[in-house]
Design a protein around this motif. Structure first.
Motif, PDB file in Angstrom:
ATOM      1  N   LEU A 162     -41.319  19.533 -14.754  1.00 34.85           N
ATOM      2  CA  LEU A 162     -40.439  19.383 -15.917  1.00 34.85           C
ATOM      3  C   LEU A 162     -40.811  20.336 -17.053  1.00 34.85           C
ATOM      4  O   LEU A 162     -39.928  20.939 -17.675  1.00 34.85           O
ATOM      5  CB  LEU A 162     -40.489  17.938 -16.425  1.00 34.85           C
ATOM      6  N   LEU A 163     -42.101  20.479 -17.328  1.00 38.93           N
ATOM      7  CA  LEU A 163     -42.503  21.316 -18.462  1.00 38.93           C
ATOM      8  C   LEU A 163     -42.103  22.780 -18.270  1.00 38.93           C
ATOM      9  O   LEU A 163     -41.491  23.377 -19.168  1.00 38.93           O
ATOM     10  CB  LEU A 163     -44.004  21.180 -18.719  1.00 38.93           C
ATOM     11  N   PRO A 164     -42.391  23.413 -17.124  1.00 45.77           N
ATOM     12  CA  PRO A 164     -41.974  24.818 -16.985  1.00 45.77           C
ATOM     13  C   PRO A 164     -40.459  25.016 -16.959  1.00 45.77           C
ATOM     14  O   PRO A 164     -39.960  25.987 -17.538  1.00 45.77           O
ATOM     15  CB  PRO A 164     -42.625  25.262 -15.670  1.00 45.77           C
ATOM     16  N   ILE A 165     -39.712  24.111 -16.314  1.00 44.38           N
ATOM     17  CA  ILE A 165     -38.257  24.294 -16.293  1.00 44.38           C
ATOM     18  C   ILE A 165     -37.683  24.059 -17.690  1.00 44.38           C
ATOM     19  O   ILE A 165     -36.711  24.708 -18.097  1.00 44.38           O
ATOM     20  CB  ILE A 165     -37.587  23.371 -15.243  1.00 44.38           C
ATOM     21  N   LEU A 166     -38.295  23.161 -18.451  1.00 46.32           N
ATOM     22  CA  LEU A 166     -37.902  22.950 -19.845  1.00 46.32           C
ATOM     23  C   LEU A 166     -38.127  24.224 -20.656  1.00 46.32           C
ATOM     24  O   LEU A 166     -37.253  24.653 -21.427  1.00 46.32           O
ATOM     25  CB  LEU A 166     -38.717  21.792 -20.427  1.00 46.32           C
ATOM     26  N   ILE A 167     -39.277  24.835 -20.492  1.00 45.95           N
ATOM     27  CA  ILE A 167     -39.590  26.070 -21.217  1.00 45.95           C
ATOM     28  C   ILE A 167     -38.592  27.168 -20.863  1.00 45.95           C
ATOM     29  O   ILE A 167     -38.088  27.883 -21.741  1.00 45.95           O
ATOM     30  CB  ILE A 167     -41.039  26.501 -20.904  1.00 45.95           C
ATOM     31  N   LEU A 168     -38.267  27.280 -19.578  1.00 43.56           N
ATOM     32  CA  LEU A 168     -37.319  28.314 -19.162  1.00 43.56           C
ATOM     33  C   LEU A 168     -35.918  28.023 -19.704  1.00 43.56           C
ATOM     34  O   LEU A 168     -35.177  28.952 -20.060  1.00 43.56           O
ATOM     35  CB  LEU A 168     -37.287  28.408 -17.635  1.00 43.56           C
ATOM     36  N   ALA A 169     -35.556  26.750 -19.789  1.00 43.60           N
ATOM     37  CA  ALA A 169     -34.250  26.393 -20.359  1.00 43.60           C
ATOM     38  C   ALA A 169     -34.158  26.833 -21.820  1.00 43.60           C
ATOM     39  O   ALA A 169     -33.132  27.360 -22.262  1.00 43.60           O
ATOM     40  CB  ALA A 169     -34.024  24.888 -20.240  1.00 43.60           C
ATOM     41  N   ILE A 205     -48.186  30.114 -16.687  1.00 46.29           N
ATOM     42  CA  ILE A 205     -47.102  30.741 -17.453  1.00 46.29           C
ATOM     43  C   ILE A 205     -47.549  31.058 -18.877  1.00 46.29           C
ATOM     44  O   ILE A 205     -46.723  31.265 -19.758  1.00 46.29           O
ATOM     45  CB  ILE A 205     -45.841  29.847 -17.486  1.00 46.29           C
ATOM     46  N   VAL A 206     -48.855  31.120 -19.076  1.00 45.18           N
ATOM     47  CA  VAL A 206     -49.361  31.311 -20.434  1.00 45.18           C
ATOM     48  C   VAL A 206     -48.910  32.643 -21.023  1.00 45.18           C
ATOM     49  O   VAL A 206     -48.665  32.746 -22.228  1.00 45.18           O
ATOM     50  CB  VAL A 206     -50.900  31.175 -20.464  1.00 45.18           C
ATOM     51  N   TYR A 207     -48.758  33.672 -20.184  1.00 48.42           N
ATOM     52  CA  TYR A 207     -48.297  34.962 -20.696  1.00 48.42           C
ATOM     53  C   TYR A 207     -46.893  34.852 -21.291  1.00 48.42           C
ATOM     54  O   TYR A 207     -46.541  35.579 -22.208  1.00 48.42           O
ATOM     55  CB  TYR A 207     -48.275  36.009 -19.575  1.00 48.42           C
ATOM     56  N   VAL A 208     -46.102  33.947 -20.743  1.00 48.94           N
ATOM     57  CA  VAL A 208     -44.728  33.777 -21.214  1.00 48.94           C
ATOM     58  C   VAL A 208     -44.691  33.046 -22.548  1.00 48.94           C
ATOM     59  O   VAL A 208     -43.884  33.362 -23.422  1.00 48.94           O
ATOM     60  CB  VAL A 208     -43.891  33.008 -20.162  1.00 48.94           C
TER      61      VAL A 208
END
Length: 395
Positions: A210-217, A280-283
């Motif tokens: 959930l956290l990475p897909i939230l960030i990408l959203a 995904i810290v670079y992002v």
């Protein structure tokens, strides 16, 4: 690596291979073997006399894993391979412990080994995935190659290996789903990420998806969907409030192995969210808008006074968000220039060395390899990377 349950499973597999057709169902055969096994355990029966070559090889490898002497470790690994040449765990570990090869050779040897193992897996196994004990060494090797490609920044190659592994092993025993999602985020590939998220079983209740897909959203300007995903994340893990408590991402905690790589892993915790952020810290690290948006929306839903500040301090000390020079110095240490001995390294290893005062070639010249290896989180692979960057250690 092998454990008692895996050894038992190998024995079950051997019994099924030899006697499975004598029973009406596989379950009946397994039940019969288990009862016999338990009876023999109670009478002190020595199972070592009936062990398969695979079991004996894995036991030898497990012994090597805990051996302090490098010479003795290598000897045990070679013995494990001699017993069972297709023990890809052992073949891989033999490459890992070879301190004579440089990083390029290390990668080439590992990739070549995976090709050999893949050919054997295709021609000599049932291709059932992780449920088949005999396939596990190859699947672990394939995961290792995928993670290696991730470390090298070769995202497409990493995705190719990890997606194939995920399709082979639908149980996802090696946790590849989280790596795959992080790679889609790193590529800003919303379409693939969203399709993967929707197909992944239980994704709506998995904080590490959930956290990475939230960030990408958020980063692809899908705010309404992002708010919906945030609500789902809060429902399963309210500790997102701790992640967003300060004025910047908790970088120190993300790369503090005492926090994220503890043996007592806690699901749906502050720790699990940090683990989701590591790849995904670079992002996210320099994206103030992303952090501020998430913080604002989160604390609309979780009153800030209900978010309890974490008690533990990062191993390397709290990073003062107002002392921006510290952060700027660290990012300077990430520069991709020949004058930087840390260039191209994984950020967690880079951070460990940086905080240990190892920031330029002169710093390393004053320390021996053994001293460097004593740092938590630093191993032979890091030494190889440093050598490849031109580092000379104190003799």
């Amino acid at each position: 690596m092998s454990n008692d349950m895996e050894i038992f499973q190998r024995m079950v597999q051997q019994f099924l291979d030899e006697h499975g057709d004598e029973f009406d169902t596989t379950a009946e055969a397994v039940d019969y073997f288990t009862r016999k096994y338990n009876n023999k355990i109670n009478t002190g029966f020595d199972f070592s006399q009936s062990e398969t070559k695979e079991t004996r090889s894995m036991k030898k490898l497990e012994e090597a894993q805990y051996e302090a002497s490098q010479a003795r470790k290598k000897k045990l690994i070679k013995e494990a391979i001699e017993i069972w040449p297709e023990n890809w765990d052992a073949q891989s570990m033999l490459i890992d412990v070879d301190q004579e090869i440089d990083m390029i050779s290390f990668v080439e040897h590992t990739l070549f080994l995976e090709k050999r193992a893949r050919k054997y897996w295709q021609n000599h196994t049932d291709k059932m995935g992780y449920l088949n004990v005999e396939e596990r060494p190859y699947l672990r090797l394939k995961a290792k190659v995928g993670f290696l490609y991730m470390d090298m920044g070769m995202v497409d190659h990493a995705l190719e290996h990890l997606l194939e592994l995920y399709n082979i092993d639908q149980t996802d025993s090696l946790g590849t789903r989280y790596k795959i999602m992080s790679l889609y985020v790193r590529k800003f590939d919303w379409k693939s990420a969203w399709r993967f998220f929707q197909k992944a079983e239980g994704a709506d209740e998995d904080d590490q998806l959930l956290l990475p897909i939230l960030i990408l959203a958020v980063l692809t300007d899908r705010k309404d969907l992002a708010r919906s995903l945030l609500e789902k994340l809060i429902n399963v893990n309210r500790e997102i409030g701790l992640v967003l408590m300060d004025d910047m991402w908790p970088i120190e905690d993300i790369y503090n192995e005492e926090v994220t790589l503890t043996t007592s892993y806690q699901p749906f915790s502050y720790q699990s969210l940090l683990i989701a952020l590591r790849d995904i810290v670079y992002v996210v690290v320099e994206n103030a808008y992303l952090f501020d948006w998430l913080k604002k929306e989160t604390f609309k839903r979780i009153p800030i006074e209900k978010s309890v500040r974490k008690n533990s301090q990062p191993f390397y000390g709290e990073l003062d968000p107002f002392q921006t020079q510290k952060l700027e110095d660290f990012f300077y240490s990430m520069r991709d220039e020949p004058s930087n001995p840390l260039r191209g390294m994984r950020i967690d290893r880079m951070r460990i060395l940086y905080h240990a005062g190892l920031r330029n070639f002169e710093d390393f010249a004053e320390r021996t390899e053994k001293e460097i290896l004593k740092l938590d989180g630093i191993g032979p692979v890091t030494i190889k990377e440093l050598r490849a960057n031109g580092v000379k250690f104190k003799k």
